[in-house]
Design a protein around this motif. Sequence first.
Motif, short mmCIF file in Angstrom:
data_model
loop_
_atom_site.label_atom_id
_atom_site.label_comp_id
_atom_site.label_asym_id
_atom_site.label_seq_id
_atom_site.Cartn_x
_atom_site.Cartn_y
_atom_site.Cartn_z
N GLN A 165 0.76 -1.27 0.02
CA GLN A 165 -0.16 -0.03 -0.17
C GLN A 165 0.93 1.25 0.10
OE1 GLN A 165 -2.50 -0.67 3.64
NE2 GLN A 165 -4.39 -0.62 1.97
N ILE A 166 2.09 1.50 0.84
CA ILE A 166 2.81 2.50 1.01
C ILE A 166 3.44 2.59 -0.19
CG2 ILE A 166 4.58 3.69 2.34
CD1 ILE A 166 3.65 1.65 4.84
N LEU A 167 4.26 1.72 -0.87
CA LEU A 167 4.92 1.95 -1.96
C LEU A 167 4.28 1.93 -3.14
CD1 LEU A 167 7.73 -0.90 -0.72
CD2 LEU A 167 7.82 1.78 -0.54
N PHE A 168 3.53 1.22 -3.56
CA PHE A 168 2.76 1.14 -4.80
C PHE A 168 1.29 1.96 -4.85
CE2 PHE A 168 5.44 -3.01 -4.27
CZ PHE A 168 6.61 -2.52 -4.98
N HIS A 169 0.83 2.22 -3.79
CA HIS A 169 -0.37 2.92 -3.70
C HIS A 169 -1.54 1.87 -4.34
CE1 HIS A 169 2.00 6.84 -3.74
NE2 HIS A 169 2.52 6.07 -4.50
N LYS A 170 -1.06 0.64 -3.55
CA LYS A 170 -2.22 -0.38 -4.17
C LYS A 170 -3.10 -1.05 -2.79
CE LYS A 170 -0.28 -2.03 -8.39
NZ LYS A 170 0.08 -3.02 -9.20
N ASN A 171 -4.43 -1.24 -3.00
CA ASN A 171 -5.23 -1.61 -1.91
C ASN A 171 -5.17 -3.15 -2.20
OD1 ASN A 171 -7.39 -2.07 -3.79
ND2 ASN A 171 -8.01 0.07 -3.04
N SER A 172 -5.70 -4.00 -1.22
CA SER A 172 -6.13 -5.51 -1.65
C SER A 172 -6.95 -5.80 -2.96
CB SER A 172 -6.46 -5.96 -0.24
OG SER A 172 -7.79 -5.42 -0.17
N ILE A 190 -6.23 -4.58 -5.97
CA ILE A 190 -5.48 -4.29 -7.19
C ILE A 190 -4.31 -5.19 -7.00
CG2 ILE A 190 -4.27 -2.68 -8.48
CD1 ILE A 190 -5.59 -0.58 -7.15
N GLU A 191 -4.11 -6.11 -8.14
CA GLU A 191 -2.93 -7.03 -8.24
C GLU A 191 -1.58 -6.56 -8.23
OE1 GLU A 191 -1.85 -11.34 -10.63
OE2 GLU A 191 -3.94 -10.33 -10.83
N VAL A 192 -0.81 -6.75 -7.70
CA VAL A 192 0.66 -6.48 -7.60
C VAL A 192 1.45 -7.19 -8.68
CG1 VAL A 192 2.90 -6.39 -6.31
CG2 VAL A 192 0.58 -6.16 -5.02
N THR A 193 2.19 -6.42 -9.56
CA THR A 193 2.70 -6.98 -10.67
C THR A 193 3.97 -7.72 -10.24
OG1 THR A 193 4.22 -5.30 -10.94
CG2 THR A 193 2.34 -4.85 -11.93
N PHE A 194 4.32 -8.70 -11.25
CA PHE A 194 5.66 -9.42 -10.80
C PHE A 194 6.72 -8.54 -10.27
CE2 PHE A 194 9.29 -12.12 -12.17
CZ PHE A 194 9.38 -13.03 -11.21
N GLU A 231 6.73 -5.71 -9.01
CA GLU A 231 6.53 -4.90 -7.81
C GLU A 231 6.92 -5.92 -6.92
OE1 GLU A 231 3.20 -1.61 -9.03
OE2 GLU A 231 2.62 -3.55 -8.56
N LYS A 232 6.45 -7.24 -6.95
CA LYS A 232 6.69 -8.49 -6.03
C LYS A 232 8.33 -8.33 -5.86
CE LYS A 232 2.29 -11.46 -6.64
NZ LYS A 232 2.07 -12.38 -7.14
N LEU A 233 9.04 -8.57 -7.02
CA LEU A 233 10.47 -8.68 -6.82
C LEU A 233 11.24 -7.49 -6.06
CD1 LEU A 233 11.57 -10.08 -10.16
CD2 LEU A 233 11.29 -11.20 -8.09
N CYS A 234 10.62 -6.29 -6.48
CA CYS A 234 11.07 -4.97 -5.86
C CYS A 234 10.95 -5.05 -4.34
CB CYS A 234 10.63 -3.73 -6.41
SG CYS A 234 11.20 -3.32 -7.89
N LEU A 235 9.67 -5.56 -3.65
CA LEU A 235 9.28 -5.62 -2.30
C LEU A 235 10.14 -6.75 -1.79
CD1 LEU A 235 7.58 -4.91 0.00
CD2 LEU A 235 6.13 -6.47 -0.78
N LEU A 236 10.56 -7.83 -2.37
CA LEU A 236 11.50 -8.73 -2.01
C LEU A 236 12.90 -8.06 -1.76
CD1 LEU A 236 11.92 -11.95 -1.40
CD2 LEU A 236 12.35 -12.12 -3.53
N LEU A 246 12.07 2.06 -7.46
CA LEU A 246 10.81 1.62 -6.65
C LEU A 246 10.30 2.88 -6.08
CD1 LEU A 246 9.15 -0.76 -5.28
CD2 LEU A 246 10.68 -0.31 -3.38
N ALA A 247 10.88 3.74 -5.86
CA ALA A 247 10.33 5.16 -5.23
C ALA A 247 9.77 5.89 -6.40
CB ALA A 247 11.77 5.93 -4.50
N LYS A 248 9.97 5.82 -7.68
CA LYS A 248 9.60 6.51 -8.58
C LYS A 248 8.44 5.59 -9.27
CE LYS A 248 14.06 8.24 -9.82
NZ LYS A 248 15.20 8.19 -10.73
N ALA A 249 8.09 4.61 -8.62
CA ALA A 249 7.17 3.73 -9.31
C ALA A 249 5.76 4.19 -9.22
CB ALA A 249 7.11 2.36 -8.87
#
Length: 199
Positions: free
Chosen positions: A130-137, A139-143, A145-150, A196-199
């Motif tokens: 939510q914080i990084l990608f402005h997405k709630n539950s 909206i699907e997280v992209t692959f 974005e998952k790797l960036c979070l990891l 990631l900050a610019k995403a």
Amino acid sequence: MSRLNVTRDKVLDVACRLFYSQGFNGTSVRDIAKAANVNVSLIHYYFKSKQGLFESLAVSYFEPYLEMLENEQPSEGEYRLNELVKKILHYKQSNYQLSCLLNRELTLNTTFAREMLVTYLAKENHLLTQILFHKNSHIEVTFKEKLCLLQLKGLLNAPFMMPHEFKDPFITDASLNHFVEIYSGLMNDHRSVQELAKA
């Protein structure tokens, strides 16, 4: 604070220190009772078992951490991400032994690790998304974005997953702040974190 709460907190502090230095399996309730100068029955009264004691430590660590994340606004730009990284590092370093202990135990295939993964760590992932990608539950997280979070979580946890690589036994406010400033600065230099900050 009541005398009972002081005793309970003392037992938790001692248990954290012993679990950290001797491992969860290498520490008995009797060891903890002896080091805390309390009766074994008192530990069973408060925590039921060694597992209950360990779970209490985990709750005391994750609840304030997740509350901190819940109070964060969505990150917009590099500056906001840097401030979030500093807050997380400060929290982890302020609770150094517990950070190391929990990271170590969460790498094992245990019931405790599985319970933590489906509760606290799942909530951490949700809040960071939510914080990084402005997405709630919804909206699907992209692959990507998952790797960036990891990758971000890996960088945040690395000092506490490999304490033998870097250890400052004398943690003062000054050394804690110095570590956070230097380490977060190095993270900021990492290209994918900037992206990631610019995403």
